[in-house]
Design a protein around this motif. Sequence first.
Motif, mmCIF file in Angstrom:
data_model
loop_
_atom_site.group_PDB
_atom_site.id
_atom_site.type_symbol
_atom_site.label_atom_id
_atom_site.label_comp_id
_atom_site.label_asym_id
_atom_site.label_seq_id
_atom_site.Cartn_x
_atom_site.Cartn_y
_atom_site.Cartn_z
ATOM 1 N N LEU A 1 30.346 45.545 42.798
ATOM 2 C CA LEU A 1 31.336 45.102 41.817
ATOM 3 C C LEU A 1 32.667 44.991 42.550
ATOM 4 C CD1 LEU A 1 32.361 44.450 38.981
ATOM 5 C CD2 LEU A 1 32.486 46.907 38.516
ATOM 6 N N ALA A 2 33.144 43.763 42.653
ATOM 7 C CA ALA A 2 34.431 43.510 43.312
ATOM 8 C C ALA A 2 35.410 43.007 42.249
ATOM 9 C CB ALA A 2 34.243 42.510 44.443
ATOM 10 N N GLY B 1 36.539 50.289 43.649
ATOM 11 C CA GLY B 1 37.477 50.663 42.598
ATOM 12 C C GLY B 1 38.873 50.115 42.793
ATOM 13 N N PHE B 2 39.160 49.675 44.026
ATOM 14 C CA PHE B 2 40.500 49.147 44.300
ATOM 15 C C PHE B 2 40.609 47.657 43.976
ATOM 16 C CE2 PHE B 2 37.885 49.137 48.096
ATOM 17 C CZ PHE B 2 38.006 47.840 48.567
ATOM 18 N N GLN B 3 39.495 47.055 43.550
ATOM 19 C CA GLN B 3 39.557 45.675 43.075
ATOM 20 C C GLN B 3 39.436 45.705 41.550
ATOM 21 O OE1 GLN B 3 36.679 44.134 46.203
ATOM 22 N NE2 GLN B 3 38.310 42.644 46.446
ATOM 23 N N ASP B 4 39.731 44.586 40.900
ATOM 24 C CA ASP B 4 39.966 44.712 39.460
ATOM 25 C C ASP B 4 38.743 44.495 38.569
ATOM 26 O OD1 ASP B 4 39.669 42.052 39.603
ATOM 27 O OD2 ASP B 4 41.723 41.509 39.065
ATOM 28 N N GLY B 5 37.562 44.317 39.171
ATOM 29 C CA GLY B 5 36.368 44.052 38.358
ATOM 30 C C GLY B 5 36.043 45.168 37.378
ATOM 31 N N GLY B 6 36.155 46.418 37.838
ATOM 32 C CA GLY B 6 35.806 47.557 36.978
ATOM 33 C C GLY B 6 36.668 47.602 35.733
ATOM 34 N N SER B 7 37.987 47.466 35.921
ATOM 35 C CA SER B 7 38.856 47.535 34.732
ATOM 36 C C SER B 7 38.694 46.305 33.855
ATOM 37 C CB SER B 7 40.323 47.759 35.129
ATOM 38 O OG SER B 7 40.664 46.909 36.169
ATOM 39 N N LYS C 1 37.002 44.974 28.559
ATOM 40 C CA LYS C 1 36.297 44.111 27.601
ATOM 41 C C LYS C 1 35.317 44.903 26.738
ATOM 42 C CE LYS C 1 36.574 39.659 30.005
ATOM 43 N NZ LYS C 1 37.159 38.881 28.894
ATOM 44 N N GLY C 2 35.219 46.194 27.019
ATOM 45 C CA GLY C 2 34.395 47.052 26.175
ATOM 46 C C GLY C 2 32.999 47.313 26.706
ATOM 47 N N TYR C 3 32.704 46.801 27.897
ATOM 48 C CA TYR C 3 31.371 47.051 28.449
ATOM 49 C C TYR C 3 31.293 48.468 29.003
ATOM 50 C CZ TYR C 3 30.694 42.015 28.168
ATOM 51 O OH TYR C 3 30.592 40.734 27.704
#
Length: 201
Positions: free
Chosen positions: A127-128, A157-163, A168-170
């Motif tokens: 996840l990027a 975690g330093f890229q924005d995919g996780g947030s 979006k609620g996933y």
Amino acid sequence: MELLIEKIKNEGIVLSSSVLKVDSFLNHQVDPQLMLEIGKEFAERFAHCGITKILTIESSGIAPAVMTGLQLNVPVVFARKRKSLTLVNNLITASVYSFTKEETSEISVSNQYISENDKVLIIDDFLANGRASLGLADIASKAKASIAGIGIVIEKGFQDGGSLLRDKGYRVESLAIIDSLNDGLVSFEQQTTETKVELTR
Ligand code: G4P
């Protein structure tokens, strides 16, 4: 997931401050025993969610997805990135922009294998920026399937995919979260232990 973190510490190669190479067990050569453990971990985290199908994207998502499907005893569908000779009709498609490759590609799944009766678990290797997962979620939504969550083997975690995905609620479950890759060092987000290791190869 301690076993995975150990594997990254032992075999991961920091290519730059944003890219980690894990070709020895995930992106080229595959470690089946580790994939089995990864499948067990995802199955445990998403047990009792009523999952009927795993949805992933070729190619590196397939190994962890299959092991998860094996544990949950449900089929695994992988989105194709390239046109297939045999997969031409009744396609559900989504556009995925890759920041890494700076190109948009169309991914597709046959509507035969995902439907409104499905509860889908999305699995991917990295996840990027989250675009692949969003594309898979888009496909599930177009099929009117529901989405139980997203399982990621390695989240940067330093890229924005996780947030992006969590906002979006996933429900996003990542087995290893990397805080940074600065100066050839891999820092993991604190899970059970604080880990900072130097990868010199
Ligand atoms: P995104 O889906 O999260 O937005 O990521 P992005 O477009 O930036 O990533 C494109 C490809 O690069 C994906 O694989 C992704 O898994 C991979 N990737 C992103 N960051 C890293 C990294 O730090 N290390 C490694 N090893 N891979 C990374 P792909 O091109 O679809 O490859 P494959 O699944 O066919 O192997």
